[in-house]
Scaffold this active site. Sequence first.
Site, mmCIF file in Angstrom:
data_model
loop_
_atom_site.group_PDB
_atom_site.id
_atom_site.type_symbol
_atom_site.label_atom_id
_atom_site.label_comp_id
_atom_site.label_asym_id
_atom_site.label_seq_id
_atom_site.Cartn_x
_atom_site.Cartn_y
_atom_site.Cartn_z
ATOM 1 N N HIS A 176 0.868 -1.176 0.000
ATOM 2 C CA HIS A 176 0.000 0.000 0.000
ATOM 3 C C HIS A 176 0.902 1.223 0.000
ATOM 4 O O HIS A 176 1.843 1.296 0.794
ATOM 5 C CB HIS A 176 -0.894 -0.009 1.238
ATOM 6 N N ARG A 206 -6.392 10.386 0.070
ATOM 7 C CA ARG A 206 -6.136 10.925 -1.267
ATOM 8 C C ARG A 206 -7.438 11.116 -2.024
ATOM 9 O O ARG A 206 -7.583 12.064 -2.791
ATOM 10 C CB ARG A 206 -5.164 10.021 -2.026
#
Lengths: 555, 228
Positions: A326, A346
């Site tokens: 990740h 994000r």
Amino acid sequence: MYPEYMRKSIRRVEKTRSERLKLARSGKTIFPMMSEEERQEVLDNFHPDYKKDARKKVRIGPNKGEKITTKVVDVLEAYSRIKPEYFDLKHPDYETDVLVIGAGSAGFSASLLASENGADVLLVTKLRIGDSNSMMAQGGIQAAVRPDDNPLLHYLDVMGGGHFDNKPDLVKALVSEAPDAIHWLQELGVMFDRNEDGTMLTKPGGGTCRPRMHSARDYTGAAICRTIRDEVLNRPDKIKILEHQPAVELIKDDKGNVAGAVLYHLENRNYFTVKAKATIIATGGFGRLHIKNFETTNHYGATADGLVIAYRAGANLLYMDSVQYHPTGAVYPPQILGFLCTEKLRGLGAQPVNKNGDLFVHPLEPRDIEASAFIRECTDSNMGIETPGGQVGIWLDSPLIEKLSGPGTIKKNLPAMLRQFERFDVDITQDPILVYPTLHYQNGGIEINDHCETKVNGLFVAGEASGGVHGRNRLMGNSQLDLIVFGRRAGIYAAQYAKKAKTGALTLSHITEYDKEVEKIGVDKKHISPMVLPDYTPSSVKERQHTTEYQGTLR
Amino acid sequence: MPKNVPMVKVYILGEGFDVPEGSTIITALEYAGFQLTVGVGCREGFCGACGTLYREKGDYKLQAGLACQTVVTDGMNIAQIPFVPAEKPIYDINKIDPDIDAFKILYPTLFRCVGCNTCTKICPQDIEVMDYVQALIRGDVARAADLSFDCIRCGLCALRCPAEIVQYNAAILARRLTGKYLLPKSPDLENRVKEIAEGLYEEELQKLEKANAETIKKRYYDRDIKTG
Ligand SMILES: Cc1cc2nc3c(=O)[nH]c(=O)nc-3n(C[C@H](O)[C@H](O)[C@H](O)COP(=O)(O)OP(=O)(O)OC[C@H]3O[C@@H](n4cnc5c(N)ncnc54)[C@H](O)[C@@H]3O)c2cc1C
Ligand code: SF4
Ligand code: SF4
Ligand code: FES
């Protein structure tokens, strides 16, 4: 709190923030997406999977000769924990129609649907029920529900994210059952986030062409997992539960079909046998193997046990040459090294920037691309920030979220993240977060078809332990979805199989055979699997444990 | 672990161990040589398996926290609470209404709350536990669901409650009732489920399923991207 030298870099991030904010508000893309060639280049040069020692050939078993992630090969090429001759298989300790191994969301969905399809279920698990990766998912679950979205677009996104290696029948099942999965969860009582008009709140995710991510604040996985756990607990007459008793081997019958499992009680160290007409593996992933010594986001019991026992029983693995890192694991403060900083950050507008506060990659490339770009920035480009403990990372500019959507947005949408960092005196509404890729997800797994069947009769797999649906790279939100879609399918098809199954005499001869193969290739007797739990005992303690025997990682 | 980290002394079940400063209770236990089989799960503050009672040096107060999220201090006295033997009533979510009656029948102990606030003080998730209990007593199920949303079922509140209330089990019922009955139904969702059941996308999906890699790739790189 950040030390002064890191503060200096933060001030540079603050300097570039207003320009970046303007860019984000303009509606134009804030950084160009990479082309197919650029993607390949960054993967080849920086993704950990593409390093020389990342993979090696497995020498025994169904995938013999294939290159697989090195640490996975090590647990496959190992001896069993058990001695088959000790077991009286004529008198199993438990009998059931369907045995479900693993109590995350895949195991829960499977248990519920198996019971609804007329089967008695035994659900066994290593930790407490629900203590799993399923509980930890923050970001969301995908489903093409909005009018401007549809299952076809979802299909393309899944395929593109997986580098087109995905098994098409599985992807079709995934995307076409997605809306029904959300509906099912809603009717069981999951509180999905809504817009003011009552429609589902959806956000974009890495690699999605539409905002398709459904969430329940940033406790999405928990909201789902604890709801279906509660439903499982409401059916004690149909679903029996055994906690702290991991399966350490599968049992077969004389026809070669899987017919149950051997359990190991972690507290009193007894072994127990289960005879089952059908068996479902839902044991999740492998983060605690700490591949390439990466920190991990995974729970304590994520040690690939399901893979190992299925492999010994003759099931084959798919895409176990690829690992998902990740992009945004915490590297500071040190107490939460590896901790997942959800992609939703994000999605809500947080931007990755380097030590000078400059953008260097689009925030929402597919995960492997994004992670590789971060590694490039920290290594070749030398634009990362080093922590006092020696880790390197780049900034994720979280304060931007509130600049974009107003104060309070983080508290409302990311309470778990906010709390997590507050515990260690970092305020993510004011300061950016230092991140680096962390070991997150097992892209491949035990190969299944769209009925969750493996090559071996009687053995079904669902969830992260399975392989094929995500190809070589999973997109955020598609795993939570796959747990529900394939968990339910596994439950249905295993119950149907159980109705017709005529289980023969039980045997563990496949273990004896497999151990012989391991011996033939000269593996040290100390190598034992499945691992069950990682071993974090420091050497200073081990030096004094003069009379302690370790079976693999367990005492 | 970098060299020369300063050490602190912690007391595990009364016995002293030197562990590196900055350790969490979990990593301190492991450093001291305990291999944990219970009382640990996610290690990231999401599962509630690691509830722990502790007392800090020179303090009379018994505090509680998550072992994976609490940093040890010098002189800290630790006891893990891996399990809480709490009641969990059985119900069929399809057969209960989202109102006070459900709680009167399933969780009658709620109404014994003496308002001492012990639960709120102990909750490692900083949840206003007493407030959600009070909301349930008033029959405000949606409010209880909202307030209890971040509960991770560590069980610490129930353990200390003088009225023997199992707050977190009542809370999951409140959330389920809210999710199922009280939140608005999404017309888009109902519609899409219906479209798929009627086979609207089936033919196109079958085509995609059979398409060769080139076709799929082209359609992937050509698709329009809308993120707003
Ligand atoms: C921190 C984090 C965040 C994530 N965020 C997202 C997200 O936002 N969206 C998304 O789609 N996906 C996300 N994922 C991925 C997704 O949550 C997992 O892939 C998924 O939950 C796996 O579910 P599972 O049921 O297959 O396995 P798990 O949920 O891991 O459950 C496995 C179960 O098996 C048990 N078990 C293990 N070995 C044995 C054994 N030998 N015998 C018996 N039981 C055993 C374990 O105790 C556990 O109960 C995230 C993952 C993590 C770790
Ligand atoms: S409400 Fe109770 S069970 Fe839930 S997190 Fe707080 S103390 Fe733990
Ligand atoms: S601890 Fe029990 S009695 Fe005290 S406020 Fe909380 S629920 Fe009420
Ligand atoms: S181990 Fe899960 S909350 Fe601490």
